[in-house]
Write a protein that holds these residues in place. Structure first.
Motif, PDB file in Angstrom:
ATOM      1  N   VAL A 306      46.842  45.635  39.056  1.00 33.82           N
ATOM      2  CA  VAL A 306      46.558  45.964  37.748  1.00 33.82           C
ATOM      3  C   VAL A 306      44.839  45.733  37.945  1.00 33.82           C
ATOM      4  O   VAL A 306      44.589  44.637  38.185  1.00 33.82           O
ATOM      5  N   LEU A 307      44.262  46.911  37.484  1.00 33.34           N
ATOM      6  CA  LEU A 307      42.580  46.713  37.051  1.00 33.34           C
ATOM      7  C   LEU A 307      42.916  46.642  36.104  1.00 33.34           C
ATOM      8  O   LEU A 307      43.526  48.028  35.211  1.00 33.34           O
ATOM      9  N   ILE A 308      42.046  45.967  34.652  1.00 36.09           N
ATOM     10  CA  ILE A 308      41.893  46.066  33.566  1.00 36.09           C
ATOM     11  C   ILE A 308      40.256  46.267  33.178  1.00 36.09           C
ATOM     12  O   ILE A 308      39.764  46.165  33.594  1.00 36.09           O
ATOM     13  N   LEU A 309      40.058  47.280  32.992  1.00 37.62           N
ATOM     14  CA  LEU A 309      39.102  47.920  32.143  1.00 37.62           C
ATOM     15  C   LEU A 309      38.500  47.544  30.849  1.00 37.62           C
ATOM     16  O   LEU A 309      39.365  47.869  30.113  1.00 37.62           O
ATOM     17  N   GLY A 310      37.293  46.888  30.283  1.00 34.93           N
ATOM     18  CA  GLY A 310      37.261  46.403  28.921  1.00 34.93           C
ATOM     19  C   GLY A 310      35.618  45.674  28.902  1.00 34.93           C
ATOM     20  O   GLY A 310      35.620  45.218  29.443  1.00 34.93           O
ATOM     21  N   GLU A 311      35.514  46.601  27.832  1.00 34.62           N
ATOM     22  CA  GLU A 311      34.327  45.168  27.456  1.00 34.62           C
ATOM     23  C   GLU A 311      34.304  43.419  27.119  1.00 34.62           C
ATOM     24  O   GLU A 311      35.394  43.268  27.001  1.00 34.62           O
ATOM     25  N   SER A 312      33.297  43.394  26.747  1.00 33.90           N
ATOM     26  CA  SER A 312      33.555  41.795  27.013  1.00 33.90           C
ATOM     27  C   SER A 312      33.587  42.035  25.731  1.00 33.90           C
ATOM     28  O   SER A 312      33.721  42.142  24.424  1.00 33.90           O
ATOM     29  N   ILE A 419      46.539  40.093  39.498  1.00 29.70           N
ATOM     30  CA  ILE A 419      45.433  41.342  38.103  1.00 29.70           C
ATOM     31  C   ILE A 419      44.257  40.836  38.132  1.00 29.70           C
ATOM     32  O   ILE A 419      43.259  40.148  37.827  1.00 29.70           O
ATOM     33  N   ALA A 420      43.246  42.371  38.228  1.00 30.96           N
ATOM     34  CA  ALA A 420      41.436  42.070  38.085  1.00 30.96           C
ATOM     35  C   ALA A 420      41.330  42.748  36.876  1.00 30.96           C
ATOM     36  O   ALA A 420      42.191  43.597  35.905  1.00 30.96           O
ATOM     37  N   ALA A 421      39.832  42.434  36.454  1.00 34.56           N
ATOM     38  CA  ALA A 421      39.069  42.749  35.055  1.00 34.56           C
ATOM     39  C   ALA A 421      37.899  43.124  35.354  1.00 34.56           C
ATOM     40  O   ALA A 421      37.500  42.283  36.073  1.00 34.56           O
ATOM     41  N   THR A 422      36.682  43.745  34.388  1.00 32.69           N
ATOM     42  CA  THR A 422      35.754  44.230  34.401  1.00 32.69           C
ATOM     43  C   THR A 422      35.383  44.973  33.625  1.00 32.69           C
ATOM     44  O   THR A 422      36.257  45.175  32.965  1.00 32.69           O
ATOM     45  N   ASN A 423      34.056  44.286  33.303  1.00 30.71           N
ATOM     46  CA  ASN A 423      33.750  45.359  32.604  1.00 30.71           C
ATOM     47  C   ASN A 423      32.600  46.367  32.738  1.00 30.71           C
ATOM     48  O   ASN A 423      31.523  47.152  31.920  1.00 30.71           O
ATOM     49  N   GLN A 424      32.634  46.603  33.851  1.00 28.50           N
ATOM     50  CA  GLN A 424      32.188  47.875  35.020  1.00 28.50           C
ATOM     51  C   GLN A 424      32.171  48.407  35.151  1.00 28.50           C
ATOM     52  O   GLN A 424      33.614  48.350  35.245  1.00 28.50           O
ATOM     53  N   ASP A 425      31.570  49.813  36.305  1.00 28.63           N
ATOM     54  CA  ASP A 425      32.207  50.601  36.243  1.00 28.63           C
ATOM     55  C   ASP A 425      32.412  50.327  37.883  1.00 28.63           C
ATOM     56  O   ASP A 425      30.744  51.018  38.031  1.00 28.63           O
ATOM     57  N   LEU A 426      33.477  50.621  38.706  1.00 24.63           N
ATOM     58  CA  LEU A 426      33.204  50.227  40.313  1.00 24.63           C
ATOM     59  C   LEU A 426      33.576  51.221  41.254  1.00 24.63           C
ATOM     60  O   LEU A 426      32.775  50.945  41.813  1.00 24.63           O
ATOM     61  N   ARG A 427      33.611  52.286  40.424  1.00 26.97           N
ATOM     62  CA  ARG A 427      33.871  53.597  41.033  1.00 26.97           C
ATOM     63  C   ARG A 427      32.442  53.339  41.864  1.00 26.97           C
ATOM     64  O   ARG A 427      31.419  54.035  41.391  1.00 26.97           O
ATOM     65  N   ASN A 428      32.261  53.937  43.418  1.00 20.13           N
ATOM     66  CA  ASN A 428      31.237  54.034  44.044  1.00 20.13           C
ATOM     67  C   ASN A 428      29.594  53.479  43.523  1.00 20.13           C
ATOM     68  O   ASN A 428      28.529  53.386  43.638  1.00 20.13           O
ATOM     69  N   ARG A 429      30.404  52.424  42.975  1.00 18.03           N
ATOM     70  CA  ARG A 429      29.455  51.392  42.669  1.00 18.03           C
ATOM     71  C   ARG A 429      28.528  50.510  43.849  1.00 18.03           C
ATOM     72  O   ARG A 429      29.231  50.280  44.761  1.00 18.03           O
ATOM     73  N   ASP A 430      27.334  50.711  44.470  1.00 16.50           N
ATOM     74  CA  ASP A 430      26.593  50.066  45.804  1.00 16.50           C
ATOM     75  C   ASP A 430      26.893  48.294  45.300  1.00 16.50           C
ATOM     76  O   ASP A 430      26.631  47.989  43.884  1.00 16.50           O
ATOM     77  N   GLY A 431      27.527  47.310  46.325  1.00 16.01           N
ATOM     78  CA  GLY A 431      27.426  46.152  46.265  1.00 16.01           C
ATOM     79  C   GLY A 431      29.234  45.737  46.176  1.00 16.01           C
ATOM     80  O   GLY A 431      30.014  44.965  45.632  1.00 16.01           O
ATOM     81  N   PHE A 432      29.969  47.050  45.996  1.00 15.56           N
ATOM     82  CA  PHE A 432      31.558  46.332  45.942  1.00 15.56           C
ATOM     83  C   PHE A 432      32.613  47.660  46.421  1.00 15.56           C
ATOM     84  O   PHE A 432      32.448  48.812  46.227  1.00 15.56           O
ATOM     85  N   ARG A 433      33.134  46.866  47.774  1.00 14.48           N
ATOM     86  CA  ARG A 433      33.520  47.853  48.760  1.00 14.48           C
ATOM     87  C   ARG A 433      34.729  48.811  48.050  1.00 14.48           C
ATOM     88  O   ARG A 433      35.622  48.493  47.082  1.00 14.48           O
ATOM     89  N   GLN A 434      34.844  50.322  48.279  1.00 13.91           N
ATOM     90  CA  GLN A 434      35.507  50.883  47.421  1.00 13.91           C
ATOM     91  C   GLN A 434      37.229  50.384  47.965  1.00 13.91           C
ATOM     92  O   GLN A 434      37.782  51.404  47.193  1.00 13.91           O
TER      93      GLN A 434
END
Length: 597
Positions: A306-312, A419-434
């Motif tokens: 599960v990838l949880i997306l949400g602000e701080s 289960i991972a979580a982030t407040n960033q948009d990781l799609r096509n982001r430099d520095g994160f493996r797609q």
């Protein structure tokens, strides 16, 4: 003083123990007084403030008085004495001792008072010999009023109430002038002799010449009734009235009053019931929260990542725990890891473990977080901060469940749900493996911002206040004005910021949280480019609501830019709440047509 009474109305007020009227009138009297009367007026003003328990003001007045040249010795000694007693009330025995040293330097000082004063300072410093000095100081009848005050203070401050009772065998409460000694004897009477406690209340009521004494009498009456077993609605109203009278500015040495009022109200009152769903540990009844709970119910029983997306501050770890606790892995470990704190050098070692000697400082074989979570759930918060090399190893582990501890050539298996979580948009982001992004993104849960669940704000605020009441054993409420102020605030830090704000306000407030306790700051500035906009009106079919929404977004965006990204100023200029401004800004940033036109 007799000659001054005929000249100054403020001193007439002092003589009849109307200390508030004395303080109110004395400043105007100082403007018109003769130089020889100035010391007297300053002296009586300081004493009136002392009797009113306005200690900070009294201290300033005494300092001003003691700085006078050729100060009357009687004024000087009395000022030092009262200044020293204020220091005791504020638990500053060093300052009280310095006042005593100054007092002793004057040839006209009273030996009995000096001895009792020294005893009081020693008792406050936990020196038992001070009680004997207090007893010796009491032997001089001429110093009785001051020394009995000191004995009462010593008993109250040191919680040794038995020391006060023998004195009252010789001086009945009806003849005692010391409110501190009467107070000490009241507490002693509560435990040993209720009739003594009642006599002390009666005498204190007769002496009641200040707000502090009046409050203490009301408090004693409430405490005595509580001690005698009364539990009626009249007592509840008495506690509420006293709580309202003492307000938020309760003197430090009278904190027992709001504590008792809170205890009575919490036990006899009927605090509002917070009927709100807390399923999965998530507080709220808004539609976004219902949708989130439905998603947890749907995916908790699976082994999908599960990838949880949400602000701080939106509750990412709370949701991750809910997924774990509702799954078949609930009896195994839930291991939470903040990837930002892993560091770039040791991230892999901490995640997958290492053997002794694998690197400098590796003193023993150590298992990593992945192995610790075997059979359970591994929660990787701020997954976007994971170093690239570690991302590659994590992807391989997610692919086949196998990893190699640092320094080892032997594979290790671990059955883990990630289960991972982030407040960033990781799609096509430099520095994160797609490939890792897609492996983690088997299920995506987006957590709503607080501005997207406005209906929950009041419920969350009341829930947090109730929670703090329970944790601290006190009963406080949050007023309508404070709730309205919260509704006007953007809360870019979401629920965490709201709860932190309320926690701070709860500790600042008296019995009710008011807007001034909230200390709300401007929202985080959100900067963006402004651009001209011309609606496309040449279509055969137009959507009026969509056009209105689009134009409104542009207006808010433009005014917000002109205000330098300041949410509060934008809200004031547009005559709307900060929360509304924040929502329109978010809509503007999320709307593709608005960004590209």
């Amino acid at each position: 003083m007799a000659g001054l009474l005929a000249t100054y109305a403020s001193l007439k007020a002092y003589d009849r123990r109307d200390y508030q009227a004395c303080v109110t009138g004395i400043d105007s009297d100082l403007d018109r007084c003769t130089p020889e009367h100035r010391q007297a007026l300053l002296f009586y003003k300081a004493n009136a403030l002392y009797h009113l328990s306005r200690h900070a003001e009294a201290v300033r007045a005494y300092r001003k008085l003691l700085a006078q040249e050729d100060l009357n010795p009687a004024y000087r000694n009395n000022a030092l004495l009262n200044y020293g007693m204020i220091a005791v009330l504020l638990d500053d025995t060093r300052l009280s001792g310095e006042c005593l040293d100054q007092y002793r330097q004057d040839a006209g000082h009273r030996a009995g008072i000096a001895k009792a004063w020294q005893g009081l300072v020693r008792v406050m410093d936990h020196d038992g010999s001070g009680w004997q000095l207090l007893a010796e100081g009491l032997e001089n009848p001429q110093d009785g009023a001051a020394t009995r005050q000191m004995l009462g203070l010593a008993c109250l401050k040191c919680r040794d109430l038995s020391k006060a009772a023998p004195v009252l065998r010789d001086i009945p409460p009806e003849e005692c002038e010391s409110e501190y000694l009467l107070t000490a004897c009241f507490y002693h009477g509560l435990e040993e002799d209720i009739s003594l406690a009642q006599r002390c209340i009666t005498r204190l009521r007769e002496l009641g010449n200040s707000r502090e004494l009046e409050l203490m009498v009301e408090y004693f009456q409430l405490r005595l009734a509580w001690k005698e077993g009364r539990r009626d609605t009249e007592l509840l109203e008495q506690a509420r009235a006293l709580q309202a009278r003492i307000g938020d500015q309760c003197p430090e040495h009278m904190q027992e009053i709001p504590r008792l009022c809170n205890s009575v109200i919490s036990q006899l009152g009927n605090p509002p019931t917070i009927l709100v769903s807390q399923r999965h540990g998530i507080v709220g009844d808004s539609e976004p929260i219902f949708e989130l709970r439905r998603a947890i119910d749907k995916y908790a029983s699976t082994d999908l990542n599960v990838l949880i997306l949400g602000e701080s501050g939106t509750g990412k770890e709370l949701v991750a725990r809910a997924l774990h606790e509702q799954s078949h892995r609930a009896d195994k470990n839930f291991v939470a890891v903040n990837c930002y704190h892993l560091g770039s050098n040791l991230a892999e070692a901490k995640l997958f473990g290492y053997l002794k000697g694998a690197f400098s400082g590796a003193a023993a074989d150590t298992i990593g977080f992945v192995q610790r979570a075997d059979g359970g759930t591994l929660f990787l918060d701020e997954i976007g901060e994971l170093p690239l090399e570690t991302q590659a190893n994590l992807f391989r582990f997610l692919d086949n469940g196998i990893f190699y501890p640092l320094g080892s050539a032997h594979e290790v298996r671990s059955n883990v749900r990630v289960i991972a979580a982030t407040n960033q948009d990781l799609r096509n982001r430099d520095g994160f493996r797609q490939e890792l992004y897609h492996r983690l993104n088997q299920v995506k849960l987006r957590l709503p911002r607080l501005v997207e669940r406005d209906q929950d704000l009041r419920t969350l605020a009341q829930f947090r206040v109730t929670q703090l009441n329970r944790e601290n054993g006190l009963y406080k409420t949050i007023g309508e004005a404070a709730l309205h102020a919260l509704e006007q605030h953007a809360f870019p830090g979401n629920v965490r910021e709201l709860f932190n704000t309320l926690t701070s306000a709860w500790h600042k407030s008296g019995h009710e949280i008011l807007p001034e306790h909230l200390d709300l700051e401007d929202g985080i500035p959100i900067h963006h480019e402004s651009s001209a906009w011309t609606p496309q009106l040449d279509r055969e079919q137009l959507d009026f609501d969509a056009l209105t929404q689009s134009y409104s977004r542009r207006i808010v965006k433009q005014i917000h830019a002109e205000c330098g990204g300041n949410v509060k100023q934008t809200a004031r200029r547009l005559n709307m709440s900060e929360r509304s401004v924040y929502r329109w800004i978010q809509k503007s940033e999320e709307n593709p047509e608005n960004r590209t036109s």
